[in-house]
Design an enzyme around this catalytic site. Structure first.
Site, PDB file in Angstrom:
ATOM      1  N   ALA A 127     -11.990  28.732 -18.412  1.00 39.60           N
ATOM      2  CA  ALA A 127     -12.520  29.449 -17.246  1.00 39.60           C
ATOM      3  C   ALA A 127     -14.030  29.259 -17.265  1.00 39.60           C
ATOM      4  O   ALA A 127     -14.773  30.078 -17.811  1.00 39.60           O
ATOM      5  CB  ALA A 127     -12.143  30.921 -17.318  1.00 39.60           C
ATOM      6  N   THR A 174     -20.471  36.177 -18.295  1.00 37.01           N
ATOM      7  CA  THR A 174     -19.220  35.539 -18.724  1.00 37.01           C
ATOM      8  C   THR A 174     -18.069  36.054 -17.855  1.00 37.01           C
ATOM      9  O   THR A 174     -18.312  36.614 -16.782  1.00 37.01           O
ATOM     10  CB  THR A 174     -18.992  35.789 -20.233  1.00 37.01           C
ATOM     11  N   ASN A 175     -16.827  35.842 -18.263  1.00 36.37           N
ATOM     12  CA  ASN A 175     -15.670  36.303 -17.491  1.00 36.37           C
ATOM     13  C   ASN A 175     -14.572  36.792 -18.427  1.00 36.37           C
ATOM     14  O   ASN A 175     -14.736  36.770 -19.645  1.00 36.37           O
ATOM     15  CB  ASN A 175     -15.177  35.189 -16.561  1.00 36.37           C
ATOM     16  N   ARG A 176     -13.452  37.237 -17.867  1.00 36.02           N
ATOM     17  CA  ARG A 176     -12.409  37.899 -18.648  1.00 36.02           C
ATOM     18  C   ARG A 176     -11.435  36.961 -19.362  1.00 36.02           C
ATOM     19  O   ARG A 176     -10.431  37.418 -19.906  1.00 36.02           O
ATOM     20  CB  ARG A 176     -11.565  38.802 -17.733  1.00 36.02           C
ATOM     21  N   SER A 177     -11.686  35.672 -19.341  1.00 38.32           N
ATOM     22  CA  SER A 177     -10.761  34.750 -19.999  1.00 38.32           C
ATOM     23  C   SER A 177     -10.668  35.051 -21.494  1.00 38.32           C
ATOM     24  O   SER A 177     -11.683  35.197 -22.170  1.00 38.32           O
ATOM     25  CB  SER A 177     -11.251  33.311 -19.808  1.00 38.32           C
TER      26      SER A 177
END
Ligand code: C5P
Length: 212
Positions: free
Chosen positions: A88, A21-24
């Site tokens: 994101a 996943t990502n930091r959104s």
């Protein structure tokens, strides 16, 4: 008006217990959904996993992966007047999802990743959407140049660019500093709370919808 907003990160499964996943945080997209609802619009929020509360008066469609977000947008975009893509979305996902937990065996582990569908990039052509289209561009360099390229390539009416390399704004923050990139002009919105920026952007999008 009917508005679709995508928000949050996506989660791309690796095995039954792990994902990429990502930091959104989803904060900018949720602030946009809230501002549209407060301005009297009918909002469908298609969101990846976040810790945020769904804004009052907003229809909520939770998804996990980029593929699921693609399917949800494909199903619903036809009846929308405008679509705002603040999610994101992961650009790659693991090529296979192991059906059992991956065991630690070797000293290294190589993952093969494959591209996820470009949701925003499918809207004009594949989905035949003719409403107002707004994308976001999170960049760490060449902000304006990248946003202009995205605007043209994806057929957007507006690309909202933010520099995610600046400390204290952007990803996982309550604050942002934005560049609104239109086909004919650019407008800078100085650093502010996402909840203060969102109503200003909504007014710009209302103006774009009125012009259509
Ligand atoms: O990741 P990128 O900076 O190219 O994202 C630009 C825009 O495209 C954002 O509005 C994002 O929500 C959208 N996007 C998408 N599907 C993807 C990747 C990005 O809709 N697979």
């Amino acid at each position: 008006m009917r508005i679709l907003v995508t928000a949050g990160p996506t989660r791309e499964a690796l095995d039954p217990v792990r994902y990429l996943t990502n930091r959104s945080s989803g904060k900018m997209g949720y602030a946009m959904a809230d501002a549209f609802a407060r301005a009297g619009h009918q909002v469908l929020l298609v969101s990846g996993p976040t810790s945020l509360e769904v804004p009052d008066g907003v229809d909520f469609l939770p998804i996990e992966s980029a593929d699921e977000m693609f399917g949800a947008v494909q199903r619903h975009i036809g009846r929308m007047d405008a679509a705002v893509f603040a999610a994101a979305v992961a650009d790659y996902r693991p090529s296979v999802v192991a059906d059992q937990k991956i065991k630690k065996t070797g000293e290294t582990l190589t993952l093969e990743l494959v591209r996820t569908p470009d949701i925003l990039g499918s809207v004009r052509g594949d989905f035949g959407f003719t409403g107002t289209l707004v994308g976001f561009a999170a960049e760490t360099e060449n902000l304006l140049e990248n946003a202009r390229a995205k605007l043209a390539r994806k057929g957007c009416d507006l690309v909202i660019a933010n520099d995610v390399s600046k400390p204290g704004i952007g990803f996982d923050s309550d604050r942002n500093e934005l560049l609104l990139v239109f086909p004919q002009h650019v407008e800078a919105l100085p650093e502010d709370e996402k909840h203060h920026l969102a109503p200003r952007i909504v007014r710009e999008i209302e103006r774009l919808m009125a012009e259509r």
